[in-house]
Design a protein around this motif. Structure first.
Motif, mmCIF file in Angstrom:
data_model
loop_
_atom_site.group_PDB
_atom_site.id
_atom_site.type_symbol
_atom_site.label_atom_id
_atom_site.label_comp_id
_atom_site.label_asym_id
_atom_site.label_seq_id
_atom_site.Cartn_x
_atom_site.Cartn_y
_atom_site.Cartn_z
ATOM 1 N N LEU A 164 37.929 46.653 39.600
ATOM 2 C CA LEU A 164 38.525 45.457 39.861
ATOM 3 C C LEU A 164 38.331 44.441 38.458
ATOM 4 O O LEU A 164 39.307 43.904 37.814
ATOM 5 N N THR A 165 37.164 44.501 38.037
ATOM 6 C CA THR A 165 36.869 43.543 36.745
ATOM 7 C C THR A 165 37.582 44.126 35.587
ATOM 8 O O THR A 165 37.986 43.294 34.880
ATOM 9 N N ALA A 166 37.820 45.484 35.550
ATOM 10 C CA ALA A 166 38.639 45.854 34.520
ATOM 11 C C ALA A 166 40.077 45.307 34.481
ATOM 12 O O ALA A 166 40.816 45.086 33.703
ATOM 13 N N LYS A 167 40.539 45.218 35.726
ATOM 14 C CA LYS A 167 41.908 44.814 36.130
ATOM 15 C C LYS A 167 41.925 43.120 35.601
ATOM 16 O O LYS A 167 42.952 42.812 35.238
ATOM 17 N N VAL A 168 41.017 42.389 36.150
ATOM 18 C CA VAL A 168 40.759 41.147 35.831
ATOM 19 C C VAL A 168 40.936 40.961 34.328
ATOM 20 O O VAL A 168 41.609 40.053 33.810
ATOM 21 N N LYS A 169 40.210 41.889 33.586
ATOM 22 C CA LYS A 169 40.041 41.614 31.903
ATOM 23 C C LYS A 169 41.244 41.933 31.449
ATOM 24 O O LYS A 169 41.763 41.494 30.581
#
Length: 605
Positions: free
Chosen positions: A328-333
């Motif tokens: 998820l954090t990779a998608k946010v980035k």
């Protein structure tokens, strides 16, 4: 657009930023300096003396920086929260070696698996210092695995600050006046009714979304959950693709933290006023309102229904039930996900925020934030010495030192003179510190050889064990140990997102806004400790946990309203079939005890 102009009375010590330079930590949070009471120089000096001196032996080694012990001793430190296993190395190891001639072997269930606790407990060798949940610590005290440190602790000036929490644990253990453990993340400076889950003067839980997308829409007023969905749909329609060209979604969830419920749903419950829980019962900050998880009139149900509506609108990431938090954090980035119930700021690079791009907090009209208050009783953990500890006096000196402001500053801010320094009576990051501590997230920048060499992040304190709470106040500076909340750091890191936020809402920081609108009511720190489930309740609860999480996800992905209601009723029937009502009877009794503890704090003022 809700434009009120700039707020003129700037509170310099206030703290809110969502840049990568000050990325929000989800492990813990707290208030900044703005609302701390004035303290005289005499009071400061008295507090510092009591907190930093410790007993005479520990003070000698701490002040001189040279150990009085000729032989190096390796101790086992069993810690439930550590994400590193093995010998502590680097600059922090050098400091401990110089002071106590100790090497620390960290044993971490997060790395080696939960079975290591059972194996070592059965062998009677958990460790020299042990950090567990209060429930597990009680089992270990009952089994004779924990040392009685009453006499040692009684001579400690530093640990006297935490006497209230230690006595509460003794009551919980049933050991009378004998002290076996101290709470972790305990607060002794801030009041129990002050908000601790407020980093950078923004709530830890709330509606966080891409500020630039919201600002582009003209910042329409968001009154409730339906408006959250409506505005999120508009933002996604305007920005359907990520920076790399992948599909973007307004809402993106993850199951990693799920237990008795969907963890992401519970965060929205806190945003809406329900920050307390006993088992399957959630309640508000003064315990006057409560509901059970399956209740259709309860907040948990309403949040699950909101996620369902988001899926129906095409604004919920289809990977939500299977992806990891790291994914998820990779998608946010990448800009592929942009709304969450807590800050996920990977997109907020210094370059992006200077352009006004990144995630920010957006107030919702009917929110009623119920964060945890500070607590002298800690936040559920306990730390102790093992009954077979090697060299008890020396290990206790180290144990005691870990509770001092000096050790806390090393843990959270690094060594004075390297990462921070005192200027005009307040702590300030050095240029090196700004590189090494990006918003409390340690970075692997090289450490000068005289400080131990290696990389900063690799050599930082890996214990994740602190008697003192990171967001409590340093007795001298009256600022938190968390560098991201220092007034000096805040003043230096204001950016375009902050300026636009102030332009829209008329307040410099979200905390000021929430207080002015009466949208924040902290859940007071109190003495209640949830008792361990009896064996029969524990078995039933395990089954019910699985049903609650499984059907919560099923309901979110229901094809229509009828199926959503059908699945929820099916879940309730299954819960009752497994004995859910029996568990609720146990939980309601605990709720009454929790309510009494909360009311005791509130009545005391």
């Amino acid at each position: 657009m809700i434009k009120k102009g700039f707020h003129k009375n700037i509170k310099k010590a206030a703290a809110w930023t969502l840049t990568a330079v000050m990325a929000a930590s989800m492990a813990g949070c707290g208030g900044g300096k703005a609302d701390t009471p004035a303290v005289s120089e005499t009071e400061k000096n008295t507090a510092v003396s009591a907190s930093e001196e410790g007993n005479s032996a520990a003070a000698e080694s701490t002040q001189s920086g040279e150990s009085k012990y000729a032989d190096t001793l390796t101790i086992d430190f069993f810690t439930k929260d550590a994400n590193y296993q093995g010998i502590q190395s680097g600059w922090f190891a050098k400091i401990v070696k110089d002071k106590f001639n100790l090497e620390i072997n960290i044993i971490a269930p997060n790395i080696s698996g939960d079975a290591v606790y059972q194996t070592r407990a059965a062998a009677g060798e958990l460790g020299d210092i042990i950090h567990l949940s209060a429930e597990q610590m009680k089992d270990c005290v009952d089994s004779g695995l924990i040392m009685d440190i009453t006499e040692l602790a009684g001579n400690s000036e530093s640990l006297k600050r935490f006497e209230t929490g230690a006595k509460s644990l003794s009551d919980y253990f049933g050991t009378g006046d004998a002290i076996y453990a101290f709470p972790t993340n305990a607060s002794t400076e801030a009041k129990p009714t002050d908000c601790s889950q407020m980093r950078y003067n923004a709530p830890e839980n709330g509606f966080y979304t891409r500020w630039d997308y919201y600002y582009e829409l003209g910042c329409p007023e968001i009154k409730n959950m339906d408006d959250m969905l409506k505005v999120s749909k508009q933002m996604q329609d305007n920005h359907p693709l990520s920076d790399s060209g992948k599909p973007a979604y307004a809402f993106s969830l993850f199951p990693d933290w799920d237990g008795k419920w969907l963890a992401t749903a519970s965060k929205y419950c806190i945003m809406y006023g329900y920050g307390g829980s006993t088992g399957y019962i959630l309640f508000n900050s003064d315990a006057s309102k409560s509901f059970t998880l399956e209740d259709e009139d309860g907040m948990y149900y309403k949040v699950i229904e909101m996620f369902y509506k988001a899926n129906q609108m095409g604004i919920l990431d289809p990977d939500s039930s299977t992806q990891s938090f790291d994914e998820l954090t990779a998608k946010v980035k990448d800009g592929a996900a942009f709304s969450s119930p807590f800050p996920i700021t990977e997109y907020n690079t210094p370059e992006h925020v200077e352009e006004g791009k990144g995630q920010g907090f957006v107030p919702v009209g009917d929110m009623n934030y119920a964060p945890l208050g500070y607590s002298p009783y800690g936040q559920g953990g306990a730390v102790a010495m093992g009954s077979n500890v090697k060299d008890p006096e020396r290990v206790f000196e180290f144990f005691e030192w870990l509770s001092t402001p000096e050790a806390n500053m090393l843990t959270y801010a690094g060594p004075e003179g390297l990462t921070w320094e005192e200027k005009d009576g307040r702590p300030c990051l050095t240029e090196y510190g700004k590189s090494a501590l990006q918003g409390g997230s340690v970075q692997n920048v090289p450490v000068p050889e005289e400080w131990g060499g290696g990389n900063y992040g690799d050599g930082s304190n890996k214990l994740v064990t602190s008697i003192d709470y990171q967001m409590d106040l340093h007795p001298k500076y009256r600022e938190t140990y968390d560098t991201g909340s220092w007034s000096s750091t805040i003043e230096e890191n204001r950016n375009k997102i902050h300026d636009e936020w102030t332009e829209v809402y008329g307040y410099e920081w979200p905390l000021e806004y929430l207080e002015a609108k009466d949208m924040i009511h902290p859940f007071p720190g109190n003495s209640f400790r949830e008792p361990a489930d009896p064996s029969d309740i524990k078995t039933i609860r395990s089954e019910c946990n699985q049903i609650l999480t499984e059907y919560s996800w099923k309901a979110i992905y229901a094809s229509n309203d009828d199926e959503f209601r059908q699945l929820w009723q099916e879940m309730k029937n299954k819960l009752d079939g497994f004995g859910y009502q029996k568990v609720l009877e146990f939980d309601w009794k605990n709720f009454e005890d929790a309510k009494a503890a909360v009311q005791e704090v509130l009545n005391a003022g």
